[in-house]
Design a protein around this motif. Sequence first.
Motif, PDB file in Angstrom:
ATOM      1  N   GLU A 182       6.422   9.729  37.639  1.00  0.00           N
ATOM      2  CA  GLU A 182       7.631  10.558  38.177  1.00  0.00           C
ATOM      3  C   GLU A 182       8.543   9.548  37.837  1.00  0.00           C
ATOM      4  O   GLU A 182       9.033   9.194  39.818  1.00  0.00           O
ATOM      5  N   TYR A 232       7.366  20.662  29.187  1.00  0.00           N
ATOM      6  CA  TYR A 232       6.819  21.923  30.304  1.00  0.00           C
ATOM      7  C   TYR A 232       5.685  22.910  30.268  1.00  0.00           C
ATOM      8  O   TYR A 232       5.479  23.415  31.380  1.00  0.00           O
ATOM      9  N   THR A 285      12.881   8.469  40.214  1.00  0.00           N
ATOM     10  CA  THR A 285      13.195   8.950  40.446  1.00  0.00           C
ATOM     11  C   THR A 285      14.679   8.359  40.534  1.00  0.00           C
ATOM     12  O   THR A 285      14.889   8.248  39.121  1.00  0.00           O
ATOM     13  N   ARG A 286      15.541   9.202  41.175  1.00  0.00           N
ATOM     14  CA  ARG A 286      17.022   8.772  41.208  1.00  0.00           C
ATOM     15  C   ARG A 286      17.474   7.620  40.358  1.00  0.00           C
ATOM     16  O   ARG A 286      18.060   7.351  39.821  1.00  0.00           O
ATOM     17  N   TYR A 302      15.004  11.842  33.408  1.00  0.00           N
ATOM     18  CA  TYR A 302      15.485  12.770  34.524  1.00  0.00           C
ATOM     19  C   TYR A 302      14.133  13.154  35.581  1.00  0.00           C
ATOM     20  O   TYR A 302      13.377  12.867  34.996  1.00  0.00           O
ATOM     21  N   VAL A 303      14.941  12.760  36.448  1.00  0.00           N
ATOM     22  CA  VAL A 303      14.225  12.928  37.587  1.00  0.00           C
ATOM     23  C   VAL A 303      13.362  14.366  38.015  1.00  0.00           C
ATOM     24  O   VAL A 303      13.750  15.136  37.371  1.00  0.00           O
ATOM     25  N   GLY A 304      12.176  14.630  37.527  1.00  0.00           N
ATOM     26  CA  GLY A 304      11.009  15.579  38.021  1.00  0.00           C
ATOM     27  C   GLY A 304      10.893  15.580  36.303  1.00  0.00           C
ATOM     28  O   GLY A 304       9.523  16.299  36.456  1.00  0.00           O
ATOM     29  N   HIS A 305      10.890  14.346  35.320  1.00  0.00           N
ATOM     30  CA  HIS A 305      10.024  15.140  34.155  1.00  0.00           C
ATOM     31  C   HIS A 305       9.060  13.811  34.228  1.00  0.00           C
ATOM     32  O   HIS A 305       9.093  12.365  34.662  1.00  0.00           O
ATOM     33  N   GLY A 358      15.400  19.097  33.932  1.00  0.00           N
ATOM     34  CA  GLY A 358      15.614  18.036  34.553  1.00  0.00           C
ATOM     35  C   GLY A 358      16.613  17.650  35.898  1.00  0.00           C
ATOM     36  O   GLY A 358      16.782  18.882  35.732  1.00  0.00           O
ATOM     37  N   GLY A 359      16.226  16.998  36.352  1.00  0.00           N
ATOM     38  CA  GLY A 359      17.024  16.854  37.216  1.00  0.00           C
ATOM     39  C   GLY A 359      18.045  15.758  36.599  1.00  0.00           C
ATOM     40  O   GLY A 359      18.670  15.626  35.885  1.00  0.00           O
TER      41      GLY A 359
END
Length: 77
Positions: free
Chosen positions: A66, A26, A68-69, A47-50, A3-4
């Motif tokens: 989704e 995933y 974000t930061r 996490y960002v993108g999860h 993730g991010g």
Amino acid sequence: MGGGAETSVEFVNLRSRPVIVYWLDYQGRRRQYAVLQPSASYRQHTYVGHPWLVTDGRGRPLVCFEPTRTPGRAVIR
């Protein structure tokens, strides 16, 4: 596949019935993380993108979120 940046999401159930919170892994499979009763909430580290999916009790999708930061809030109505 990672993730991010680390973040969090607060899930809030404003519906009159329980909802189910899933992380989509995933491979796009649902991984159950919580059952939220009406008026309940909880904060999930993520996490960002999860992507996260919230369904009704029968598994019907209500919303996908989704992160974000910035820590977010997902209100389910």
